[in-house]
Design an enzyme around this catalytic site. Structure first.
Site, short mmCIF file in Angstrom:
data_model
loop_
_atom_site.label_atom_id
_atom_site.label_comp_id
_atom_site.label_asym_id
_atom_site.label_seq_id
_atom_site.Cartn_x
_atom_site.Cartn_y
_atom_site.Cartn_z
N ASP A 1 -12.56 -0.98 4.41
CA ASP A 1 -13.23 0.28 4.74
C ASP A 1 -14.75 0.19 4.68
O ASP A 1 -15.43 1.21 4.81
CB ASP A 1 -12.82 1.38 3.74
CG ASP A 1 -11.39 1.82 3.91
OD1 ASP A 1 -10.86 1.71 5.03
OD2 ASP A 1 -10.80 2.28 2.93
N ASP B 1 0.86 -1.18 0.00
CA ASP B 1 0.00 0.00 0.00
C ASP B 1 0.90 1.24 0.00
O ASP B 1 1.81 1.34 0.83
CB ASP B 1 -0.86 -0.01 1.27
CG ASP B 1 -2.28 0.45 1.02
OD1 ASP B 1 -2.43 1.53 0.44
OD2 ASP B 1 -3.22 -0.27 1.41
N GLU C 1 -6.59 3.92 -5.64
CA GLU C 1 -7.85 4.10 -4.91
C GLU C 1 -8.30 5.53 -5.17
O GLU C 1 -7.59 6.48 -4.84
CB GLU C 1 -7.64 3.90 -3.41
CG GLU C 1 -8.96 3.93 -2.66
CD GLU C 1 -8.88 4.57 -1.30
OE1 GLU C 1 -9.72 4.24 -0.46
OE2 GLU C 1 -8.02 5.43 -1.06
C1 NOJ Z 1 -8.18 4.83 2.24
C2 NOJ Z 1 -7.86 3.66 3.11
O1 NOJ Z 1 -8.39 2.49 2.52
C3 NOJ Z 1 -8.42 3.97 4.48
O2 NOJ Z 1 -8.40 2.83 5.32
C4 NOJ Z 1 -7.67 5.13 5.05
O3 NOJ Z 1 -8.25 5.52 6.27
C5 NOJ Z 1 -7.68 6.33 4.11
N1 NOJ Z 1 -7.48 5.99 2.74
C6 NOJ Z 1 -6.62 7.33 4.51
O4 NOJ Z 1 -5.34 6.85 4.25
#
Ligand code: NOJ
Length: 578
Positions: free
Chosen positions: A334, A102, A260
């Site tokens: 998430d 990540d 993302e």
């Molecule tokens: C997206 C991530 O998937 C999430 O878990 C995170 O809180 C935010 N971005 C901030 O990095």
């Protein structure tokens, strides 16, 4: 068009997301770790996934469980050591699988050395690594932008009387990508992990790294971040930055990038992923996982119809065809659990989990399976009060709604129980022992009591389990160019319960029929689909012998009834090419 349709390993792979904290604890401290992941590689190989994505394992104070990075080039001690990580990478590669990390580049932790320097004085050379603005004349924040936690995106540093920007928590200050030194240091960090041999990056919040540096007020809206577009999402220099990263870093490695990007238009996706533009390999489609979110408050649910979901899927599948690539992301760390929001948690849990597996693995775009979905894990049950909630977005919402607006705590908790990210973060259910085989110690977040019915050990034994259905579907997908590259077309588009679509590639075609409903549903195919399936074979169905009866009726053009969530996948040769 030619380059876009080029075969690539990352288009033909199935990705499995690991949330390390909740996957497997090897040293029994209640926290998942890297040796724990290593110990489960046989399982992942048996499932058939090709690429493992690790959410952040870097040193972090855990305000956002790793998405607040303190040190970019080292492993969080509670997850293991750098040597553990290298052994994991070697083991993954030895098995012919790949590993992606990540990449969190929009922000760091406020404990990061750069921020500690930056906040120490306006003259510090690191000051400009972050985004600072003077207050308005009345001393208030520079503009009205709202963070993901529901408060102002600006935090006042009283010592210097300047505000810094944070898209997430105030403990996650945003980096200033306008500063070439930031871009330089970020590229060095990216090369560090790539030189160690990783196969790519999932890039966190990637479409937020460029901001409108005139920092205008966004038009007022109730909707969280609704007016982000152009201000801090898909901002003015975003494509320039991504092209620069591609040219200076990504293009020098055999790797891929998955961005993302919440709030993207289809045109944005085409720009980000058209290979001729040299930016990213794919954008992750998040939209389907938000189909049940109310328009002005993601914490509230709305009545959604299958038609809404069909529209979202059509947009991504049809409009991007030949012009870009995406990852199919029906769930992740998430969101609530897949089976809990798109399927059925009760009587039809197994059936709906299988239907969702068929859905995910027959769409165009690289599929992402989130840990535990392959056994049909459900939402958490332990969030009685806000004290039980670990994740900061839910805490932020509670604070805003209950403490600041005086809303009824129980009403707000009800929303949090349904939507909090903790739902997806309960320990992976390996067996039915006290902590679900995740750990012998009390886990950092409680295991679900349904571990007795939903666990890996039991599903490995049961050939009809959700696990084995996923395994078969992954195998089927990997054998089929049509499922990977084929054109998508929606069928029976007005049907309120059946989601049906075709996938076509050269002489191979598929017809997928999903009863996206907890009710039995009558189905009679129109003539052209009857002809089509007469020349097709049922490759997989969710309901064993019953599905065979359904197939006979459909092939002879008769009406038949699908069980709740019953789903069928037919493969055949294209009629046109007969
Ligand atoms: C997206 C991530 O998937 C999430 O878990 C995170 O809180 C935010 N971005 C901030 O990095």
């Amino acid at each position: 068009m030619k380059t876009i349709m080029k075969p690539e390993f990352w288009k033909e792979s199935v990705v499995y997301e690991i949330y390390p904290r909740s996957f497997k604890d090897s040293n029994n401290d209640g926290i998942g770790d890297i040796p724990g992941i290593r110990s489960k590689l046989d399982y992942l190989q048996q499932l058939g996934v090709d690429i493992l994505w690790l959410t952040p394992v870097y040193v972090s104070p855990n305000v956002d469980y790793g998405y607040d990075i303190k040190e970019h080039r080292d492993i969080q001690p509670e997850y293991g050591t750098m040597d553990d990580w290298k052994e994991l990478l070697d083991d993954v590669h030895r098995r012919g699988m790949k590993l992606i990390m990540d990449l969190v580049v929009n922000h760091t932790s406020d404990q990061h050395e750069w921020f500690q320097q930056a906040i120490s004085s306006p003259d510090n050379p690191y000051r400009d690594y972050y985004i600072w603005q003077a207050p308005k004349e009345d001393g208030s924040a520079p503009n009205n932008w709202i963070s993901y936690l529901g408060d102002s995106m600006w935090k006042l540093d009283e010592a210097s009387n300047e505000y810094y920007l944070h898209s997430y928590s105030e403990k996650q200050p945003d980096l200033n990508w306008e500063n070439p030194k930031v871009r330089h240091d970020m590229k060095e960090m990216m090369r560090f992990w790539l030189d160690l041999g990783i196969d790519g990056y999932r890039i966190d919040a990637v479409n937020m790294i460029s901001k409108d540096t005139s920092f205008p007020d966004a038009p007022p809206s109730d909707k969280l971040q609704a007016n982000a577009e152009g201000f801090y999402k898909n901002g003015p220099r975003i494509h320039e930055y991504l092209h620069e990263l591609y040219t200076d870093v990504f293009s020098h490695y055999k790797m891929f990038t998955a961005g993302e990007a919440a709030s993207v238009s289809i045109d944005d996706v085409k720009k980000y992923t058209n290979p001729d533009r040299e930016e990213m390999s794919m954008v992750l489609m998040i939209e389907a996982s938000k189909v049940c979110d109310a328009d002005n408050d993601m914490w509230q649910s709305k009545d959604w119809s299958l038609h809404d979901l069909k529209e979202i899927i059509a947009k991504w599948e049809e409009d991007i065809y030949g012009q870009g690539w995406m990852g199919i992301y029906l769930s992740n760390h998430d969101h609530p659990r897949l089976v809990s929001y798109l399927g059925h948690e009760g009587e039809y849990r197994t059936d709906s989990a299988k239907m969702l597996a068929m859905f995910l693995l027959t769409l165009r775009g690289t599929p992402y399976i989130y840990q535990g979905d392959e056994i049909g894990m459900t939402n958490a049950e332990h969030m009685k009060t806000i004290e039980d909630v670990k994740e900061q977005q839910a805490q932020g919402y509670y604070k805003q709604m209950v403490e600041e607006k005086g809303e009824d705590p129980e009403v707000i908790m009800e929303r949090i129980r349904a939507k909090a990210r903790d739902n997806a973060r309960t320990p992976m259910q390996w067996d039915d022992s006290e902590h679900a085989g995740f750990s012998t110690a009390t886990p950092w977040i409680p295991a679900h009591s349904n571990k007795a019915e939903i666990n890996v050990a039991q599903q490995l034994e049961d050939k009809d389990s959700v696990f084995h259905f996923y395994r078969k579907m992954i195998g089927i997908r990997k054998e089929s160019s049509a499922l990977i590259y084929g054109k998508y077309a929606c069928e029976l588009s007005d049907d309120p319960y059946i989601f049906a679509y075709t996938r076509e590639w050269n002489d191979e075609h598929w017809l997928i029929i999903l009863n996206f409903s907890k009710s039995s549903t009558d189905l009679q195919l129109p003539e052209q689909l009857v002809e089509r399936i007469q020349q097709s074979e049922l490759m997989i169905g969710t309901h064993g012998e019953h599905s065979e009866g359904v197939v006979q009726a459909l092939k002879s053009g008769q009406q038949t009834t699908l069980h709740p969530y019953e789903s069928l996948a037919f493969r055949g040769l294209s009629i046109l090419d007969q």
